[in-house]
Design a protein around this motif. Structure first.
Motif, PDB file in Angstrom:
ATOM      1  N   MET A   1       0.813  -1.206   0.000  1.00  0.00           N
ATOM      2  CA  MET A   1       0.000   0.000   0.000  1.00  0.00           C
ATOM      3  C   MET A   1       0.852   1.263   0.000  1.00  0.00           C
ATOM      4  O   MET A   1       0.473   2.297  -0.552  1.00  0.00           O
ATOM      5  CB  MET A   1      -0.918  -0.005   1.230  1.00  0.00           C
ATOM      6  CG  MET A   1      -2.103  -0.945   1.084  1.00  0.00           C
ATOM      7  SD  MET A   1      -3.273  -0.396  -0.177  1.00  0.00           S
ATOM      8  CE  MET A   1      -3.840   1.109   0.517  1.00  0.00           C
ATOM      9  N   VAL A   2       2.034   1.188   0.573  1.00  0.00           N
ATOM     10  CA  VAL A   2       2.925   2.341   0.595  1.00  0.00           C
ATOM     11  C   VAL A   2       3.390   2.675  -0.817  1.00  0.00           C
ATOM     12  O   VAL A   2       3.371   3.829  -1.252  1.00  0.00           O
ATOM     13  CB  VAL A   2       4.127   2.070   1.526  1.00  0.00           C
ATOM     14  CG1 VAL A   2       5.083   3.263   1.511  1.00  0.00           C
ATOM     15  CG2 VAL A   2       3.649   1.791   2.941  1.00  0.00           C
ATOM     16  N   THR A   3       3.788   1.656  -1.546  1.00  0.00           N
ATOM     17  CA  THR A   3       4.211   1.865  -2.934  1.00  0.00           C
ATOM     18  C   THR A   3       3.057   2.384  -3.796  1.00  0.00           C
ATOM     19  O   THR A   3       3.233   3.266  -4.651  1.00  0.00           O
ATOM     20  CB  THR A   3       4.765   0.551  -3.512  1.00  0.00           C
ATOM     21  OG1 THR A   3       5.797   0.071  -2.659  1.00  0.00           O
ATOM     22  CG2 THR A   3       5.319   0.761  -4.898  1.00  0.00           C
ATOM     23  N   TYR A   4       1.846   1.853  -3.581  1.00  0.00           N
ATOM     24  CA  TYR A   4       0.658   2.267  -4.370  1.00  0.00           C
ATOM     25  C   TYR A   4       0.324   3.729  -4.095  1.00  0.00           C
ATOM     26  O   TYR A   4       0.005   4.501  -5.009  1.00  0.00           O
ATOM     27  CB  TYR A   4      -0.518   1.361  -4.031  1.00  0.00           C
ATOM     28  CG  TYR A   4      -1.785   1.708  -4.779  1.00  0.00           C
ATOM     29  CD1 TYR A   4      -1.940   1.325  -6.109  1.00  0.00           C
ATOM     30  CD2 TYR A   4      -2.809   2.439  -4.169  1.00  0.00           C
ATOM     31  CE1 TYR A   4      -3.090   1.653  -6.801  1.00  0.00           C
ATOM     32  CE2 TYR A   4      -3.961   2.773  -4.849  1.00  0.00           C
ATOM     33  CZ  TYR A   4      -4.102   2.377  -6.167  1.00  0.00           C
ATOM     34  OH  TYR A   4      -5.239   2.708  -6.865  1.00  0.00           O
ATOM     35  N   ALA A   5       0.396   4.148  -2.848  1.00  0.00           N
ATOM     36  CA  ALA A   5       0.099   5.531  -2.516  1.00  0.00           C
ATOM     37  C   ALA A   5       1.105   6.475  -3.137  1.00  0.00           C
ATOM     38  O   ALA A   5       0.745   7.556  -3.641  1.00  0.00           O
ATOM     39  CB  ALA A   5       0.061   5.690  -0.995  1.00  0.00           C
TER      40      ALA A   5
ATOM     41  N   VAL B   1      -1.497  17.239 -13.219  1.00  0.00           N
ATOM     42  CA  VAL B   1      -1.611  18.672 -12.898  1.00  0.00           C
ATOM     43  C   VAL B   1      -0.598  19.472 -13.698  1.00  0.00           C
ATOM     44  O   VAL B   1      -0.888  20.562 -14.208  1.00  0.00           O
ATOM     45  CB  VAL B   1      -1.422  18.875 -11.390  1.00  0.00           C
ATOM     46  CG1 VAL B   1      -1.287  20.369 -11.063  1.00  0.00           C
ATOM     47  CG2 VAL B   1      -2.587  18.278 -10.622  1.00  0.00           C
ATOM     48  N   LEU B   2       0.621  18.906 -13.862  1.00  0.00           N
ATOM     49  CA  LEU B   2       1.647  19.571 -14.640  1.00  0.00           C
ATOM     50  C   LEU B   2       1.248  19.672 -16.107  1.00  0.00           C
ATOM     51  O   LEU B   2       1.433  20.707 -16.755  1.00  0.00           O
ATOM     52  CB  LEU B   2       2.975  18.813 -14.490  1.00  0.00           C
ATOM     53  CG  LEU B   2       4.203  19.432 -15.183  1.00  0.00           C
ATOM     54  CD1 LEU B   2       4.518  20.799 -14.594  1.00  0.00           C
ATOM     55  CD2 LEU B   2       5.420  18.518 -15.057  1.00  0.00           C
TER      56      LEU B   2
ATOM     57  N   LEU C   1       2.355  10.557  -7.496  1.00  0.00           N
ATOM     58  CA  LEU C   1       3.153  10.959  -8.638  1.00  0.00           C
ATOM     59  C   LEU C   1       2.272  11.181  -9.874  1.00  0.00           C
ATOM     60  O   LEU C   1       2.476  12.133 -10.649  1.00  0.00           O
ATOM     61  CB  LEU C   1       4.223   9.906  -8.916  1.00  0.00           C
ATOM     62  CG  LEU C   1       5.336   9.814  -7.857  1.00  0.00           C
ATOM     63  CD1 LEU C   1       6.249   8.627  -8.144  1.00  0.00           C
ATOM     64  CD2 LEU C   1       6.149  11.096  -7.798  1.00  0.00           C
ATOM     65  N   LEU C   2       1.302  10.271 -10.092  1.00  0.00           N
ATOM     66  CA  LEU C   2       0.395  10.436 -11.243  1.00  0.00           C
ATOM     67  C   LEU C   2      -0.413  11.715 -11.141  1.00  0.00           C
ATOM     68  O   LEU C   2      -0.634  12.429 -12.140  1.00  0.00           O
ATOM     69  CB  LEU C   2      -0.530   9.223 -11.351  1.00  0.00           C
ATOM     70  CG  LEU C   2       0.104   7.928 -11.863  1.00  0.00           C
ATOM     71  CD1 LEU C   2      -0.907   6.783 -11.799  1.00  0.00           C
ATOM     72  CD2 LEU C   2       0.591   8.103 -13.302  1.00  0.00           C
TER      73      LEU C   2
END
Length: 286
Positions: free
Chosen positions: A12-16, A27-28, A21-22
């Motif tokens: 779950m840490v990696t998924y969050a 937004v960029l 990042l996405l």
């Protein structure tokens, strides 16, 4: 100190981190994007045509409605032969309708005269003969009763002789059809007592006293009676002399001779006459 364990899976840490990042990436991208207004307008117009979106169009003339009946059919012109036959029958029926109407009016007139004769015969035998007067106005009988001998001066109390006469009048009036209007009249001398504030009160209460006696006999239906007080607004004589004021102080009984059946027949005859007039006004075909 030992680290406390949790039930959250390690992935779950990696998924969050990946979702964060996405989000930053999109937004960029949005911050660098530019909208082509002309291209957007053309796309919007094509979509409106494709999906039937209506646009406001200024109307220079109000549209007029049409009817399929008017487009497919035309009004018929009456045939001269048929119209002549109808007019001939109309001419034959017109005298019959006039005769029927005259007969109904003659019957009402006869009943009016009979009622007037009955009332005159009754008043001759009464002690109040000198203070009463009868008048016939087409289908109406008017009985005028002066104040002398019928009411006390300045009050609405009926004398015993007048009460007896009214009881006999109720029997005669119950034998005929029609409405009865009881009207109270006074002179122009003002009155102001504990019971009567003005001549209006006196006139109305005198008419009411007469109606109460007529109804108390139980021979005359109360639905036929109508009470009105006119004070000094309808004088018969001048109020400048004592004799004239005495004439104006009176009670009038107006009996309108009518019959529901005859009234319906007269309305039917009148309606038929109007229909015949409409037929006679129709223009034939050239």
């Amino acid at each position: 100190m030992a680290q406390k364990k949790t039930n959250i899976p390690a992935w779950m840490v990696t998924y969050a981190d990946l979702m964060s990042l996405l989000l930053c990436f999109f937004v960029l991208l949005l911050s660098f994007a530019e909208i082509d207004a002309e291209k957007f307008r053309r796309v919007a117009e094509e979509l409106s045509k494709a999906f039937g979106v209506q646009r406001e169009v200024e109307a220079t003339q109000i549209p007029m409605g049409t009817s399929a009946v008017f487009q497919q059919f035309s009004p018929a012109v009456p045939d001269r032969t048929l119209l002549d036959e109808v007019r001939q029958r109309t001419t034959q029926q017109q005298p019959q309708l006039e005769s029927m109407r005259s007969m109904l009016e003659a019957q009402r007139q006869q009943r009016t005269l009979q009622l007037a004769a009955s009332l005159e015969e009754l008043l001759k035998t009464s002690s109040l003969e000198g203070v009463t007067d009868i008048e016939v106005d087409r289908f109406r009988v008017v009985v005028r009763i002066a104040e002398q001998g019928t009411f006390g001066s300045g009050n609405a109390e009926v004398t015993p002789a007048f009460a007896e006469l009214l009881e006999e009048l109720a029997t005669v009036l119950a034998a005929v059809t029609g409405t009865i209007s009881i009207e109270g009249h006074t002179d122009n001398v003002p009155i102001s007592t504990s019971r009567f504030r003005s001549n209006w009160d006196l006139a109305a209460l005198r008419a009411s006293s007469v109606a109460n006696i007529l109804v108390s006999t139980e021979t005359l239906s109360a639905e036929r009676l109508m009470i009105q007080g006119f004070a000094d607004t309808k004088p018969l004589a001048s109020n400048l002399t004592p004799e004239g004021r005495a004439v104006n102080r009176r009670v009038e009984l107006k009996i309108d001779i009518n019959d529901p059946i005859e009234e319906r027949e007269e309305r039917s005859i009148r309606s038929m006459e109007n229909s015949l007039s409409d037929v006679a006004a129709i223009q034939p075909a050239p």
